[in-house]
Design an enzyme around this catalytic site. Structure first.
Site, PDB file in Angstrom:
ATOM      1  N   ASP A   9      39.123  76.492  14.265  1.00 21.31           N
ATOM      2  CA  ASP A   9      39.439  76.674  15.533  1.00 21.31           C
ATOM      3  C   ASP A   9      40.934  76.669  15.844  1.00 21.31           C
ATOM      4  O   ASP A   9      41.350  75.945  16.677  1.00 21.31           O
ATOM      5  CB  ASP A   9      38.747  75.846  16.425  1.00 21.31           C
ATOM      6  CG  ASP A   9      38.659  76.268  17.919  1.00 21.31           C
ATOM      7  OD1 ASP A   9      39.290  77.508  18.016  1.00 21.31           O
ATOM      8  OD2 ASP A   9      38.446  75.502  18.817  1.00 21.31           O
ATOM      9  N   HIS A  65      32.310  75.640  16.915  1.00 21.58           N
ATOM     10  CA  HIS A  65      32.804  74.122  16.979  1.00 21.58           C
ATOM     11  C   HIS A  65      31.881  73.211  17.952  1.00 21.58           C
ATOM     12  O   HIS A  65      32.084  72.651  18.959  1.00 21.58           O
ATOM     13  CB  HIS A  65      34.159  74.246  17.872  1.00 21.58           C
ATOM     14  CG  HIS A  65      34.438  75.381  19.012  1.00 21.58           C
ATOM     15  ND1 HIS A  65      33.358  75.347  20.062  1.00 21.58           N
ATOM     16  CD2 HIS A  65      35.179  76.231  19.321  1.00 21.58           C
ATOM     17  CE1 HIS A  65      33.842  76.316  20.819  1.00 21.58           C
ATOM     18  NE2 HIS A  65      34.848  77.029  20.300  1.00 21.58           N
ATOM     19  N   HIS A 110      36.918  80.895  12.519  1.00 25.11           N
ATOM     20  CA  HIS A 110      37.200  80.702  13.928  1.00 25.11           C
ATOM     21  C   HIS A 110      38.722  80.617  13.753  1.00 25.11           C
ATOM     22  O   HIS A 110      39.272  79.302  13.888  1.00 25.11           O
ATOM     23  CB  HIS A 110      36.483  79.435  14.361  1.00 25.11           C
ATOM     24  CG  HIS A 110      36.627  79.307  15.792  1.00 25.11           C
ATOM     25  ND1 HIS A 110      35.383  79.247  16.492  1.00 25.11           N
ATOM     26  CD2 HIS A 110      37.483  79.571  16.689  1.00 25.11           C
ATOM     27  CE1 HIS A 110      35.726  79.217  17.876  1.00 25.11           C
ATOM     28  NE2 HIS A 110      37.034  79.400  18.064  1.00 25.11           N
ATOM     29  N   LEU A 156      44.625  84.125  16.306  1.00 22.63           N
ATOM     30  CA  LEU A 156      45.818  84.852  16.055  1.00 22.63           C
ATOM     31  C   LEU A 156      46.855  85.068  17.110  1.00 22.63           C
ATOM     32  O   LEU A 156      47.824  85.197  16.953  1.00 22.63           O
ATOM     33  CB  LEU A 156      45.426  85.980  15.089  1.00 22.63           C
ATOM     34  CG  LEU A 156      45.099  85.700  13.774  1.00 22.63           C
ATOM     35  CD1 LEU A 156      44.709  87.046  12.887  1.00 22.63           C
ATOM     36  CD2 LEU A 156      45.963  84.633  13.022  1.00 22.63           C
ATOM     37  N   ARG A 157      46.246  85.046  18.431  1.00 21.65           N
ATOM     38  CA  ARG A 157      47.108  85.365  19.726  1.00 21.65           C
ATOM     39  C   ARG A 157      47.771  86.601  19.673  1.00 21.65           C
ATOM     40  O   ARG A 157      48.205  86.850  21.059  1.00 21.65           O
ATOM     41  CB  ARG A 157      48.299  84.130  19.849  1.00 21.65           C
ATOM     42  CG  ARG A 157      47.749  82.885  19.489  1.00 21.65           C
ATOM     43  CD  ARG A 157      46.783  82.253  20.712  1.00 21.65           C
ATOM     44  NE  ARG A 157      46.470  80.963  20.675  1.00 21.65           N
ATOM     45  CZ  ARG A 157      45.610  80.437  21.115  1.00 21.65           C
ATOM     46  NH1 ARG A 157      44.469  81.156  21.891  1.00 21.65           N
ATOM     47  NH2 ARG A 157      45.415  79.154  21.303  1.00 21.65           N
ATOM     48  N   PHE A 175      44.279  73.790  26.011  1.00 27.40           N
ATOM     49  CA  PHE A 175      43.525  73.339  25.136  1.00 27.40           C
ATOM     50  C   PHE A 175      43.827  73.663  23.753  1.00 27.40           C
ATOM     51  O   PHE A 175      44.039  74.965  23.743  1.00 27.40           O
ATOM     52  CB  PHE A 175      41.938  73.376  25.236  1.00 27.40           C
ATOM     53  CG  PHE A 175      41.319  73.085  26.776  1.00 27.40           C
ATOM     54  CD1 PHE A 175      40.933  71.632  26.800  1.00 27.40           C
ATOM     55  CD2 PHE A 175      41.110  73.674  27.707  1.00 27.40           C
ATOM     56  CE1 PHE A 175      40.436  70.976  27.630  1.00 27.40           C
ATOM     57  CE2 PHE A 175      40.536  72.918  29.028  1.00 27.40           C
ATOM     58  CZ  PHE A 175      40.199  71.885  29.093  1.00 27.40           C
ATOM     59  N   GLY A 176      43.698  73.061  22.808  1.00 31.46           N
ATOM     60  CA  GLY A 176      43.579  73.498  21.424  1.00 31.46           C
ATOM     61  C   GLY A 176      44.352  72.859  20.509  1.00 31.46           C
ATOM     62  O   GLY A 176      45.784  72.647  20.980  1.00 31.46           O
TER      63      GLY A 176
HETATM   64 ZN   LIG Z   1      35.915  78.025  21.684  1.00 31.78          ZN
END
Ligand SMILES: [Zn+2]
Length: 428
Positions: free
Chosen positions: A304, A231, A59, A62-63, A322-323
């Site tokens: 993630d 997740h 998970h 890589l954008r 988020f992230g």
């Molecule tokens: Zn997700």
């Protein structure tokens, strides 16, 4: 001429520590013995270091394409290598999302050209990830998609998810689900609980996750699809997976290091480096995911890894995306806080980062043996140093773990028999 790893600690099949030499030739492990004579091979002295099968992260964001300011396939795979990962799966919520075979091929080609580790793209379940129309699973699989996910958002329509499972099952592709009911999660930024109340922030309740987990496990039971929960964060979700497994449903689950190591009580204040989706939940939830990991309910640890720019993360708790990033800190954090504390054995941790992800996603990897791919990670379990985001190879610096002092740092990463990353001033 091969590559000879000398006198490394390794885990044998029973999870016991052994010492030996590993010879790598033409991308494969060709010998594994107590002592292998040097016949002009390039040597790496691994005395007092460990060699594990290369870690696999199922998970990763890589954008690329579309969000190259956050990360690129090049920078993301370098970050992976630095974290000891030799194989990663990348999520489809790019711009455009990976919902066309050409885009899957594009990611694969870029990864071969510019990447340093193996990359397996996961394709979108629905067109534009809008939850309304299925993508062409067959064409996406033909192009090289490893699984299907609308990660970033949950598939809201139960009908759509059921159709996706029926089709995915025919093709043997796993459904990798971001579980989130929009009507329950609407507008939340942190877990609905003590922290959200104290700071007057809109909450994301646990039911927004476990309603989807429960629904999807029932659909997987009905359709026979292979279903993987992304997740996992809520205690009820862990219970649903445990019960599903007991009934024989083909359900697996992953947990991220931050959900294992942090809860909402650990958030120091409205700091967006603690903002991720699903959010850091209560202490009870955290304990439940740790227990689920230990008892085998949760199969895999996945980071993630979700890089964002500093500008984006500087927008405050309400507005910041988020992230958090995770590739470069996962193993040292988990080794320090789960293995050194006696919660998980070293063999269990390695299993959850190699054997299990390989099994679930059908890769012939995750083991040290003659004939196996020479994807290897050399780790110094004694090396102690703080997490320094300014040194990350990822473009993202967004981590809640800055300054944490960890043991167990990867010092060299080998992919297909080639050293693709090596710590400076290391032992080689
Ligand atoms: Zn997700």
């Amino acid at each position: 001429m091969g590559l000879l790893l000398k006198q490394a600690y390794m885990l044998n099949h029973s999870g016991e520590q052994i010492v030996g030499d590993i010879l790598v030739e033409n991308g494969k492990i060709t010998a594994l013995e107590e002592q292998i004579a040097d016949r002009g091979h390039r040597e790496i002295n691994c005395r007092n270091k460990w060699v594990f099968p290369g870690f696999i992260d199922v998970h990763v964001h890589l954008r690329e394409p579309g969000f190259e300011a956050k990360e690129t396939i090049e920078s993301g795979t370098r970050a992976a290598a630095r974290g000891g990962f030799t194989t990663i799966f990348c999520m489809p919520n790019t711009n455009p999302p990976l919902d066309q075979p050409e885009l899957i091929k594009q990611v694969l080609n870029t990864a071969v050209r510019e990447g340093v580790v193996h990359v397996h793209p996961i394709a979108a379940i629905t067109k534009h990830q809008q939850g309304e129309e299925l993508t062409d699973f067959f064409a996406l699989k033909e192009a090289g998609a490893a699984a299907l996910s609308d990660d970033g958002v949950g598939v809201q329509s139960s009908h759509m998810m059921k159709q996706a499972m029926i089709k995915a099952k025919l093709l043997g592709l796993p459904i990798v689900a971001h579980c989130e009911d929009d009507t329950l999660a609407a507008g939340g930024v942190v877990h609905e609980g003590a922290f959200s109340q104290r700071h007057g922030l809109p909450g994301i309740p646990s039911d927004s996750e476990y309603i989807h987990v429960g629904r999807d496990i029932l659909l997987a039971e009905e359709t026979g699809a292979r279903y993987h929960v992304c997740h996992i964060s809520a205690k009820e979700s862990v219970r649903l997976v445990r019960e599903g497994k007991q009934r024989g449903v083909k359900v697996t689950a992953e947990v991220a290091p931050h959900h294992l190591l942090l809860c909402d009580e650990d958030i120091p204040g409205p700091d967006p480096n603690f903002k991720m989706n699903p959010p850091l939940r209560s202490k009870t939830d955290q304990q439940a995911v740790v227990k689920g990991l230990v008892d085998g309910t949760i199969d895999v640890i996945a980071t993630d890894h979700a890089p964002h720019t500093e500008e984006e993360k500087a927008q405050g708790m309400l507005k910041a995306p988020f992230g958090i990033v995770g590739l470069e800190t996962a193993f040292p954090l988990l080794y320090t806080h789960l293995v050194k504390t006696g919660i998980l054995s070293l063999a269990q941790l390695v299993e959850k980062m190699t054997v299990k992800p390989a099994e679930i996603f059908g890769l012939n990897k995750g083991r040290l043996g003659i004939g196996a791919d020479a994807d290897l990670t050399v780790v110094d379990l004694d090396l102690e140093q703080p997490i320094r985001p300014e040194h990350f190879l990822s473009k993202g610096r967004n981590t809640p773990f800055a300054g944490w002092i960890c043991h167990g740092w990867p010092i060299a990463t080998i992919v297909n028999g080639t050293v693709v990353w090596q710590a400076q001033a290391s032992m080689v």
